[in-house]
Design a protein around this motif. Structure first.
Motif, PDB file in Angstrom:
ATOM      1  N   GLY A 116       0.797  -1.227   0.000  1.00  0.00           N
ATOM      2  CA  GLY A 116       0.000   0.000   0.000  1.00  0.00           C
ATOM      3  C   GLY A 116       0.827   1.274   0.000  1.00  0.00           C
ATOM      4  O   GLY A 116       0.665   2.143  -0.880  1.00  0.00           O
ATOM      5  N   LEU A 171      -6.748   8.675  -5.207  1.00  0.00           N
ATOM      6  CA  LEU A 171      -6.247   7.424  -4.650  1.00  0.00           C
ATOM      7  C   LEU A 171      -7.207   6.793  -3.624  1.00  0.00           C
ATOM      8  O   LEU A 171      -6.865   5.801  -2.983  1.00  0.00           O
ATOM      9  CB  LEU A 171      -4.887   7.659  -3.972  1.00  0.00           C
ATOM     10  CG  LEU A 171      -3.770   8.143  -4.907  1.00  0.00           C
ATOM     11  CD1 LEU A 171      -2.509   8.444  -4.103  1.00  0.00           C
ATOM     12  CD2 LEU A 171      -3.470   7.094  -5.965  1.00  0.00           C
ATOM     13  N   LEU A 217     -10.122   5.113  -3.951  1.00  0.00           N
ATOM     14  CA  LEU A 217     -10.546   3.749  -4.296  1.00  0.00           C
ATOM     15  C   LEU A 217      -9.382   2.778  -4.171  1.00  0.00           C
ATOM     16  O   LEU A 217      -9.529   1.650  -3.682  1.00  0.00           O
ATOM     17  CB  LEU A 217     -11.130   3.710  -5.706  1.00  0.00           C
ATOM     18  CG  LEU A 217     -11.578   2.340  -6.223  1.00  0.00           C
ATOM     19  CD1 LEU A 217     -12.659   1.752  -5.320  1.00  0.00           C
ATOM     20  CD2 LEU A 217     -12.095   2.434  -7.661  1.00  0.00           C
ATOM     21  N   THR A 218      -8.186   3.218  -4.584  1.00  0.00           N
ATOM     22  CA  THR A 218      -7.008   2.353  -4.490  1.00  0.00           C
ATOM     23  C   THR A 218      -6.694   2.015  -3.038  1.00  0.00           C
ATOM     24  O   THR A 218      -6.390   0.864  -2.702  1.00  0.00           O
ATOM     25  CB  THR A 218      -5.793   3.043  -5.135  1.00  0.00           C
ATOM     26  OG1 THR A 218      -6.098   3.373  -6.486  1.00  0.00           O
ATOM     27  CG2 THR A 218      -4.565   2.142  -5.097  1.00  0.00           C
ATOM     28  N   ASP A 219      -6.775   3.013  -2.173  1.00  0.00           N
ATOM     29  CA  ASP A 219      -6.521   2.750  -0.752  1.00  0.00           C
ATOM     30  C   ASP A 219      -7.508   1.738  -0.174  1.00  0.00           C
ATOM     31  O   ASP A 219      -7.128   0.854   0.609  1.00  0.00           O
ATOM     32  CB  ASP A 219      -6.611   4.066   0.032  1.00  0.00           C
ATOM     33  CG  ASP A 219      -5.458   5.014  -0.294  1.00  0.00           C
ATOM     34  OD1 ASP A 219      -4.429   4.524  -0.790  1.00  0.00           O
ATOM     35  OD2 ASP A 219      -5.596   6.231  -0.046  1.00  0.00           O
ATOM     36  N   GLU A 220      -8.804   1.875  -0.537  1.00  0.00           N
ATOM     37  CA  GLU A 220      -9.809   0.930  -0.040  1.00  0.00           C
ATOM     38  C   GLU A 220      -9.529  -0.491  -0.530  1.00  0.00           C
ATOM     39  O   GLU A 220      -9.644  -1.457   0.221  1.00  0.00           O
ATOM     40  CB  GLU A 220     -11.203   1.377  -0.480  1.00  0.00           C
ATOM     41  CG  GLU A 220     -11.722   2.608   0.243  1.00  0.00           C
ATOM     42  CD  GLU A 220     -11.927   2.343   1.721  1.00  0.00           C
ATOM     43  OE1 GLU A 220     -12.377   1.236   2.077  1.00  0.00           O
ATOM     44  OE2 GLU A 220     -11.624   3.241   2.530  1.00  0.00           O
ATOM     45  N   LEU A 221      -9.152  -0.618  -1.788  1.00  0.00           N
ATOM     46  CA  LEU A 221      -8.848  -1.942  -2.341  1.00  0.00           C
ATOM     47  C   LEU A 221      -7.653  -2.565  -1.634  1.00  0.00           C
ATOM     48  O   LEU A 221      -7.668  -3.756  -1.276  1.00  0.00           O
ATOM     49  CB  LEU A 221      -8.562  -1.836  -3.840  1.00  0.00           C
ATOM     50  CG  LEU A 221      -9.773  -1.620  -4.759  1.00  0.00           C
ATOM     51  CD1 LEU A 221      -9.315  -1.344  -6.185  1.00  0.00           C
ATOM     52  CD2 LEU A 221     -10.678  -2.838  -4.741  1.00  0.00           C
ATOM     53  N   VAL A 222      -6.623  -1.780  -1.420  1.00  0.00           N
ATOM     54  CA  VAL A 222      -5.414  -2.316  -0.789  1.00  0.00           C
ATOM     55  C   VAL A 222      -5.716  -2.747   0.648  1.00  0.00           C
ATOM     56  O   VAL A 222      -5.254  -3.799   1.105  1.00  0.00           O
ATOM     57  CB  VAL A 222      -4.287  -1.265  -0.843  1.00  0.00           C
ATOM     58  CG1 VAL A 222      -3.084  -1.721   0.008  1.00  0.00           C
ATOM     59  CG2 VAL A 222      -3.837  -1.056  -2.286  1.00  0.00           C
ATOM     60  N   TRP A 241      -7.580  -5.989   0.547  1.00  0.00           N
ATOM     61  CA  TRP A 241      -6.681  -7.125   0.258  1.00  0.00           C
ATOM     62  C   TRP A 241      -5.890  -7.522   1.498  1.00  0.00           C
ATOM     63  O   TRP A 241      -5.695  -8.699   1.769  1.00  0.00           O
ATOM     64  CB  TRP A 241      -5.723  -6.737  -0.880  1.00  0.00           C
ATOM     65  CG  TRP A 241      -6.408  -6.661  -2.218  1.00  0.00           C
ATOM     66  CD1 TRP A 241      -7.540  -7.285  -2.602  1.00  0.00           C
ATOM     67  CD2 TRP A 241      -5.974  -5.881  -3.328  1.00  0.00           C
ATOM     68  NE1 TRP A 241      -7.856  -6.969  -3.890  1.00  0.00           N
ATOM     69  CE2 TRP A 241      -6.910  -6.102  -4.376  1.00  0.00           C
ATOM     70  CE3 TRP A 241      -4.885  -5.019  -3.557  1.00  0.00           C
ATOM     71  CZ2 TRP A 241      -6.790  -5.499  -5.626  1.00  0.00           C
ATOM     72  CZ3 TRP A 241      -4.759  -4.430  -4.800  1.00  0.00           C
ATOM     73  CH2 TRP A 241      -5.710  -4.655  -5.837  1.00  0.00           C
ATOM     74  N   LEU A 269       2.721   1.762  -3.356  1.00  0.00           N
ATOM     75  CA  LEU A 269       1.844   2.124  -4.460  1.00  0.00           C
ATOM     76  C   LEU A 269       1.376   3.581  -4.332  1.00  0.00           C
ATOM     77  O   LEU A 269       1.279   4.312  -5.328  1.00  0.00           O
ATOM     78  CB  LEU A 269       0.631   1.189  -4.491  1.00  0.00           C
ATOM     79  CG  LEU A 269       0.907  -0.268  -4.872  1.00  0.00           C
ATOM     80  CD1 LEU A 269      -0.351  -1.106  -4.705  1.00  0.00           C
ATOM     81  CD2 LEU A 269       1.394  -0.360  -6.312  1.00  0.00           C
ATOM     82  N   ARG A 270       1.115   4.032  -3.104  1.00  0.00           N
ATOM     83  CA  ARG A 270       0.655   5.403  -2.890  1.00  0.00           C
ATOM     84  C   ARG A 270       1.762   6.414  -3.259  1.00  0.00           C
ATOM     85  O   ARG A 270       1.506   7.421  -3.941  1.00  0.00           O
ATOM     86  CB  ARG A 270       0.225   5.557  -1.434  1.00  0.00           C
ATOM     87  CG  ARG A 270      -0.380   6.929  -1.122  1.00  0.00           C
ATOM     88  CD  ARG A 270      -0.738   6.993   0.369  1.00  0.00           C
ATOM     89  NE  ARG A 270      -1.340   8.276   0.696  1.00  0.00           N
ATOM     90  CZ  ARG A 270      -2.611   8.587   0.540  1.00  0.00           C
ATOM     91  NH1 ARG A 270      -3.439   7.661   0.076  1.00  0.00           N
ATOM     92  NH2 ARG A 270      -3.075   9.786   0.854  1.00  0.00           N
ATOM     93  N   ALA A 291       2.166   6.686  -7.035  1.00  0.00           N
ATOM     94  CA  ALA A 291       1.089   7.418  -7.685  1.00  0.00           C
ATOM     95  C   ALA A 291       1.219   8.921  -7.465  1.00  0.00           C
ATOM     96  O   ALA A 291       0.979   9.731  -8.361  1.00  0.00           O
ATOM     97  CB  ALA A 291      -0.255   6.917  -7.156  1.00  0.00           C
TER      98      ALA A 291
END
Length: 504
Positions: A256, A273, A275-280, A283, A259-260, A263
């Motif tokens: 996480g 970011l 939605l990406t944070d929620e997905l990570v 997971w 990736l942050r 980006a």
């Protein structure tokens, strides 16, 4: 004491409590026909009739406990309790308030033990034997012969059948029902969809059973047993896939921050970011947990509630099966239902419910009929202690049953789940009318006119009110209750008329 009471049991027991009125009217008419007798003397004369009539009816309804259906057993127990209370109240406490001046006998009577009230008095107890009129006897035999002949002809041509559908449980002449049928027909949707319930102790077992059920339903659709089905197999979690992906999810969840930062360096702002944070984070959570992952958002929760439920130790999943025609044929689905049950899936619906219940009733019918016949014959023997009077009581039952079957055949009626409950009622009332008439004839030395003026008049009044009450059910919005009312009205009418006019 019984806990929850079903609507049918309560309503039917309330209707049967009308027998309390019958006992009261018979008792009252006996007092009016013999004004010279005191209340204890009348009670001594009439109590065997009331008590043995009640005992035979109670016996008939208690046998319903052997039928294997809890609702039917509860019905029999409620009616038996009600009739027992009614008979005791009417024998002990009904007359004294009505005739206070006749509470004490003109002469001192010997004190009787309680059990002597079950023994009918002898023929010459109150009246000498009155010879019967030959012309009336011949007319009665002629009428009886005509009834048997006409019934034989009608039943030889057509006999009432057995409705194995659940039409008796549905509304009749309902505007809402008709409107729903028109809408579903216009949309090409079957109104009689059937439920499939798949259960399992854990998610993996449920998916295996869903897959097996889907294979069986595909085969049934290809064989045109059904037109289609709807199972949530694609929405059910695959445990083996989650186990295989858990390591990858754990690795991605740990990346996480990396990736942050990448980006942000590439020019994305923090809002992009989200939605990406929620997905990570999801997971990472799933990768760290060994349990099966379920979606937690509101839309998924609402969707899952439409077909998934969980008890303390099992998962339950629902699907739908659509019939191959406009009307679901329960017989064609019986084999499919048996195969599905082998894989933990249950097929259920109105039609299958009616067929299964009726099959169970048919299998245990002999457990009801045989003890009922034995108990009724035993009660008749204890009441009369003479074989010819017992045979006369049985003849009344057989002749009234013949009349009912003939009327059903002429009217196009059939037996169903609800009007089958009329059989113990008609058996009980038929025996009651016969016992009242025969013991009254014995008490009055065979004086038919006197018996018809007292007990006969009371039975005609009681039978008339019962016929009116049950006959009014013919306008019920429920098809089964309407058929029950009509069958009861015809059966009671036949019992009453035969007992009062032909039996003497």
């Amino acid at each position: 004491l019984l806990g929850s009471i079903s609507v049918i049991s309560l309503g039917f027991a309330a209707a049967l409590l009308g027998l309390a009125v019958d006992y009261a009217v018979v008792h009252y008419q006996e007092a009016l026909a013999h004004p010279q007798l005191s209340v204890p003397e009348i009670r001594r004369a009439i109590s065997p009739s009331i008590l043995w009539a009640a005992i035979t009816t109670i016996s008939a309804f208690l046998v319903l406990n052997l039928g294997g259906l809890p609702g039917l057993a509860q019905l029999g127990l409620l009616v038996a309790i009600g009739i027992a209370l009614a008979a005791l109240v009417m024998v002990v406490a009904f007359l004294p308030p009505l005739f206070p001046e006749r509470r004490r006998p003109g002469m001192v009577l010997a004190r009787h033990d309680w059990w002597t009230y079950l023994i009918p008095p002898g023929e010459q107890a109150t009246h000498p034997l009155v010879p019967s009129e030959g012309s009336h006897s011949r007319a009665a035999f002629v009428v009886t012969g005509l009834i048997v002949l006409c019934a034989g002809v009608v039943l030889a041509v057509h006999r009432p059948g057995l409705d194995k559908t659940t039409a008796a449980l549905r509304p009749q002449h309902g505007e809402a029902e008709q409107a729903l049928a028109e809408v579903t027909a216009s949309l090409g949707i079957s109104q009689d969809s059937t439920w499939v319930i798949v259960s399992g102790s854990h998610e993996r077992e449920v998916y295996q059973r869903l897959s097996a059920a889907e294979a069986l339903l595909n085969q049934a659709r290809s064989n045109q047993v059904i037109s289609g089905y709807l199972l949530p197999t694609a929405l059910w979690p695959r445990v083996e896939f989650q186990d295989a992906n858990r390591g990858t999810a754990r690795f991605l969840g740990a990346q996480g921050p990396l990736l942050r930062d990448a980006a942000l360096r590439a020019g994305f702002n923090t809002n992009a970011l989200f939605l990406t944070d929620e997905l990570v984070r999801t997971w990472a959570r799933v990768g760290a947990s060994p349990s099966v992952a379920w979606p937690t958002n509101q839309v998924s929760q609402w969707l899952l509630k439409q077909f998934v439920a969980r008890s303390t130790n099992a998962w339950l999943v629902m699907g739908l099966v659509y019939p191959a025609t406009n009307r679901l044929e329960a017989v064609s689905l019986a084999g499919l239902s048996a195969r599905l049950s082998e894989h933990g899936a249950l097929l259920s619906g109105w039609e299958l419910l009616g067929t299964t219940t009726l099959k169970r009733v048919q299998e245990r019918l002999w457990l009801l009929v045989l003890p009922m016949i034995v108990l009724v014959l035993l009660s008749l023997w204890l009441a009369f202690r003479r074989s010819n009077e017992v045979l006369l009581g049985v003849a009344v039952l057989c002749l009234s049953g013949l009349c009912l079957l003939t009327m059903m055949a002429l009217s196009g009626w059939s037996w169903n789940l609800l009007n089958l409950m009329a059989l113990p009622l008609m058996l009980g009332t038929g025996v009651d009318y016969g016992i009242f008439m025969q013991l009254a004839l014995r008490r009055n030395g065979g004086d038919v006119r006197l018996v018809r003026r007292s007990v006969g008049r009371a039975l005609l009044l009681c039978g008339g009110t019962a016929i009116a009450g049950f006959g009014s059910l013919a306008w019920s919005a429920n098809a089964g209750m309407a058929s029950l009312g009509k069958v009861c009205a015809v059966g009671i009418r036949a019992n009453m008329l035969i007992s009062v006019h032909l039996l003497p």
